[in-house]
Design an enzyme around this catalytic site. Structure first.
Site, short mmCIF file in Angstrom:
data_model
loop_
_atom_site.label_atom_id
_atom_site.label_comp_id
_atom_site.label_asym_id
_atom_site.label_seq_id
_atom_site.Cartn_x
_atom_site.Cartn_y
_atom_site.Cartn_z
N HIS A 40 0.66 -1.26 0.14
CA HIS A 40 0.13 -0.68 0.28
C HIS A 40 0.71 1.01 -0.44
O HIS A 40 1.60 1.36 0.64
CB HIS A 40 -1.22 -0.25 1.36
CG HIS A 40 -2.01 0.99 1.45
ND1 HIS A 40 -1.70 1.66 2.46
CD2 HIS A 40 -3.18 1.19 0.18
CE1 HIS A 40 -3.22 2.47 2.41
NE2 HIS A 40 -3.66 2.62 0.99
N HIS A 46 -1.61 11.80 -1.70
CA HIS A 46 -3.12 10.84 -1.75
C HIS A 46 -3.79 12.14 -1.12
O HIS A 46 -4.89 11.79 -1.72
CB HIS A 46 -2.87 10.01 -0.44
CG HIS A 46 -3.55 9.27 0.41
ND1 HIS A 46 -4.68 10.29 1.08
CD2 HIS A 46 -4.88 8.29 0.14
CE1 HIS A 46 -5.95 9.94 1.46
NE2 HIS A 46 -5.95 8.57 0.93
#
Length: 250
Positions: free
Chosen positions: A12, A54
């Site tokens: 991730h 992000h």
């Protein structure tokens, strides 16, 4: 279902806990732990360059402040994205998707690109990311998997490059999600592991889609998901799980 070309274990945001997330340093750390598939978040700069980040703002993971999409890539590419994590990574910069593509292609790694648009830029981000991915991975044995929480982004990606595989991201079972995934031609659903049960997984797989779960960092849910027939696990815990095969090896 068609053969699934992606490794079962996916790191991730690179190895986004051991190194600054969404940087090439994080990818290298994940690769050092044996991972051969990675997930990252991609949005657009003010001049339309796809790059990794992000959040909508630079505040949390860089030395700067403000909305990232308001700055050109020439400026973004010089921003420190490592010092917030630890002194060892000071000077690590935001990578472009093109740089990540080169890294993955040179090493034979698979990539799950989460299309993470700045609010209001869903369609543009989906289109540009899909076009760039199709260009940089042209002729590659495994194409990147494009995923998003935003149907508009996936629809734009589908329209721009229909041959690229797509996945719908879900953090809850909202109304109409199943029909949406089918209309978008998704090959997979990527769900928060806490909402998954065997019935939901069976329904998705019966429709010809794969089921992946995020973000699985503890052995107990990982074991349950593996036993229940999950098709892939996305994890931060690259130092806890061995990425070989489909079993949970801690």
């Amino acid at each position: 279902m068609a053969a699934w070309p992606y490794p079962f274990w996916i790191a991730h945001r690179g190895a986004g806990k051991l190194a600054p997330e969404n940087t090439l340093a994080a990818f290298r750390v994940g690769a050092g732990h044996g991972y051969r598939a990675f997930e990252c978040d991609v949005k657009l700069s003010a001049d339309g360059v796809p790059f990794l980040l992000h959040d909508a703002t630079l505040d949390r993971t860089t030395s700067q402040r403000g909305t990232a999409s308001q700055r050109p890539w020439a400026e973004l590419s010089r921003i420190d994205a490592g010092a917030w994590h630890s002194r060892a990574y000071a000077g690590e910069t935001l990578p472009s998707l093109e740089a990540v593509a080169a890294f993955c292609l040179c090493n034979g790694f698979a990539l799950n690109i989460e299309i993470k648009p700045t609010p209001g830029e869903e369609a543009a981000t989906g289109r540009v990311v899909a076009q760039a991915a199709a260009r940089w991975w042209h002729g590659a044995p495994v194409m990147p998997l494009l995923s998003s929480f935003h149907p508009d982004a996936l629809a734009a990606a589908q329209s721009a490059e229909p041959s690229l595989p797509r996945a719908l991201l879900l953090d809850s079972w909202r109304s109409g999600w199943f029909e949406e995934a089918q209309a978008l031609g998704c090959v997979a659903t990527v769900a928060s592991y806490g909402i998954l049960d065997r019935a939901a997984m069976a329904r998705i797989q019966a429709a010809g889609m794969r089921v992946l779960a995020y973000t699985v960092n503890d052995p107990a849910p990982a074991h349950w998901l593996c036993d229940s027939g999950i098709d892939g696990l996305i994890t931060d815990a690259v130092d806890r799980f061995s990425p070989s095969g489909r079993a949970v090896r801690c």
